[in-house]
Write an enzyme that holds these catalytic residues in place. Structure first.
Site, PDB file in Angstrom:
ATOM      1  CG  HIS A 138     -36.331  46.375  -6.059  1.00  0.00           C
ATOM      2  ND1 HIS A 138     -36.739  47.416  -6.872  1.00  0.00           N
ATOM      3  CD2 HIS A 138     -36.888  45.263  -6.604  1.00  0.00           C
ATOM      4  CE1 HIS A 138     -37.261  47.069  -8.187  1.00  0.00           C
ATOM      5  NE2 HIS A 138     -37.440  45.704  -7.962  1.00  0.00           N
ATOM      6  CG  HIS A 139     -31.897  50.366  -8.641  1.00  0.00           C
ATOM      7  ND1 HIS A 139     -31.348  51.630  -7.802  1.00  0.00           N
ATOM      8  CD2 HIS A 139     -30.641  50.277  -9.306  1.00  0.00           C
ATOM      9  CE1 HIS A 139     -30.487  52.162  -8.328  1.00  0.00           C
ATOM     10  NE2 HIS A 139     -29.963  51.549  -9.338  1.00  0.00           N
ATOM     11  CB  ALA A 140     -38.110  50.453  -5.966  1.00  0.00           C
TER      12      ALA A 140
END
Length: 560
Positions: A138-140
């Site tokens: 996930h890009h988070a």
């Protein structure tokens, strides 16, 4: 617990079923000669021995009460490897096109936020008994530079490296699945206060940065009293790429030799990134001309820009975005690259002036439900179909390792990236350099760009055109150098004058083809794009898709 920054949390709050916010990679693997083990089990054992090398493997989200503030990262003490590492078998015949289509499907699904936000897929059934691996994170919790650091935790420089020292044993703190409400609420209030303090401290720098954008800057060479910053408030023309998207994905990959791209850039006085942008711009120009949709105005690209200090490998996001022209209104590829080079220099200068003032953390009280609601409304209202696009496409160039890497004993042949399309920009073109190659990964909304593999083919065709133009420019200089020895040679006074050699014409110049890591049979190079708006007949697809380890390029059945 570890608080997510405002920028990290934005990738969570703006995620919808149509716009999953994870990134990843697709790798073709070469197993050792004579291998007869179970590669899937080897991968699980390899990952299990390295879980402690990156916090991405073992942290998960803890949501705040009523989602009034950003969530926090907490440690997951029971990582289920059977869930995170999965086995997939492609149906026969197992072509690369089938692999691309399957990766597109895997990339369209949301991740389970109750677990650590990473997944690995070991894929067999490819022609020739090969394997592939698809990863998504996930890009988070990761950006391009952090992803390179994450790769170091799981990749090795040797097929059989020294065993990893196991982590120090720690006592399990609790058996609680999630933190208590009071504990989370207290952490949210404390973190919000700290974010306000940071914002106040950076306000003077932000004000100066805004002033430098709004107020014209004085010229340094005295050619006038003022000079406005370039590329300010640039809006791209509307194209078929600038629409609201669905969650369906189309994916395609291609490779170009890194040394040849660098050589072309050196001869043109341009950077590697300028040539990459020129290749992408030419491919888009050809594709839109095929559809009769090439805009008269130049298209623009959104370019991620890292804000990291040198040596910073923390697992978070420290990135901003700039916009620059693609000069798609220019037919000549050399002139187009020159326009891109000028725009790139102006964008770098602009980012350099305001880089220190760009915030990556900001107050988050009330942000989750507000940003999530706005993101959902923006997608459902299809405003992207009507609003002018800030940029037409996302293009990212990520530097990578220039040596061969290994994963669980298998050699990585490719490092194709898989990124994120979004509403208003239905195509993302990301390139990763790896071991002497530029590996392009094109991910798009399948409804908007069902034939993304055509754009991928045009990347190769455009690079061939650039090479042809560079060689044509070199031909007169080479002919001039060839005359000099004859003119300087000693001869009797009555000797007849030597007949000068004729310069090689552009048509006779040898045209290099974009050879990948595994060389496929060469094909005739397409003609350079010389029309202002080239008709569909002038933009021919190459006879073959030259990609590493490609054994069959026959198109498989549609993804959905």
């Amino acid at each position: 617990m570890q608080h997510l920054s405002g920028l990290d949390a934005t990738f969570l709050h703006t995620e919808t079923p149509e716009t999953p916010m994870h990134v990843g990679g697709m790798h073709l693997l070469e197993l050792p000669a004579g291998y007869d083990g179970d590669f899937y089990e080897d991968v699980k054992a390899h990952v299990a021995s390295r879980l402690h090398l990156s916090e991405i493997f073992t942290r998960k989200l803890a949501l705040m009460p009523f989602e009034l503030s950003n969530p926090v990262w907490v440690e997951d003490e029971d990582v289920d490897l059977d869930y995170h590492v999965r086995r997939v078998t492609l149906p026969r015949p197992g072509t690369l096109r089938q692999l691309e289509q399957y990766v597109g499907r895997l990339h369209s699904t949301l991740m389970d936020r109750s677990r650590p936000l990473w997944e690995f897929y070991v894929i067999d059934g490819l022609q020739g008994g090969r394997y592939a691996m698809y990863t998504k994170v996930h890009h988070a919790g990761i950006d391009g530079q952090a992803g390179a650091a994450f790769a170091q935790a799981i990749m090795t420089l040797e097929a059989h490296p020294e065993p990893i020292k196991p982590p120090r044993q720690r006592a399990r703190r609790t058996n609680r699945y999630q933190l208590g409400v009071a504990e989370l609420a207290g952490a949210a209030i404390s973190n919000t206060l700290q974010q306000y303090v940071k914002l106040v401290k950076t306000f003077p720098d932000m004000a100066r940065a805004v002033q430098s954008l709004v107020v014209p800057q004085p010229r340094s060479e005295g050619a006038g009293p003022w000079q406005s910053p370039k590329n300010l408030n640039m809006l791209g023309p509307r194209t078929l790429l600038n629409v609201a998207i669905t969650n369906q994905r189309a994916y395609a990959v291609r490779s170009i030799p890194l040394a040849e791209v660098k050589q072309a850039g050196k001869k043109l006085g341009a950077s590697l990134n300028d040539v990459v942008m020129g290749i992408c711009a030419g491919a888009l120009r050809r594709y839109l001309a095929d559809h009769g949709k090439l805009p008269k105005k130049p298209m623009s690209a959104a370019i991620p820009v890292t804000l990291r200090a040198p040596g910073d490998t923390s697992s978070n996001n420290q990135v901003s975005m700039t916009v620059m022209t693609l000069a798609t209104d220019v037919a000549d590829p050399i002139e187009r690259i020159e326009r891109i080079r000028e725009s790139s220099a102006a964008a770098k200068n602009l980012i350099g002036n305001i880089k220190a003032a760009i915030p990556t953390d900001f107050p988050s009280f009330g942000a989750p439900w507000l940003m999530s609601g706005l993101a959902s409304m923006y997608g459902r209202s299809r405003l992207a179909d009507r609003l002018p696009p800030v940029a037409n496409v996302v293009i990212s160039n990520v530097p990578g390792a220039q040596v061969a890497l290994y994963f669980a004993g298998a050699k990585l042949l490719t490092y194709y990236p898989v990124s994120i399309p979004s509403h208003g920009m239905a195509l993302n073109m990301t390139v990763q350099s790896y071991n002497g190659s530029l590996d392009f990964g094109l991910i798009a909304c399948r409804r908007a760009v069902p034939d993304v593999d055509v754009i991928a083919d045009y990347l190769l065709a455009e690079f061939q055109s650039i090479q042809a133009r560079v060689e044509a420019l070199d031909a007169p200089a080479a002919a001039k150098e060839a005359k000099q020895p004859a003119a300087q040679a000693e001869a009797p006074p009555a000797a007849a004058k030597a007949t000068p050699r004729k310069a090689a014409t552009p048509k006779a110049a040898a045209l290099k083809t974009a050879t990948p890591k595994t060389v496929a049979p060469k094909t005739a190079a397409p003609k350079a794009d010389t029309s202002k708006a080239a008709p569909a007949k002038s933009a021919k697809r190459p006879a073959s898709r030259k990609t590493p380890a490609r054994a069959d390029t026959a198109a498989a059945a549609p993804t959905r």
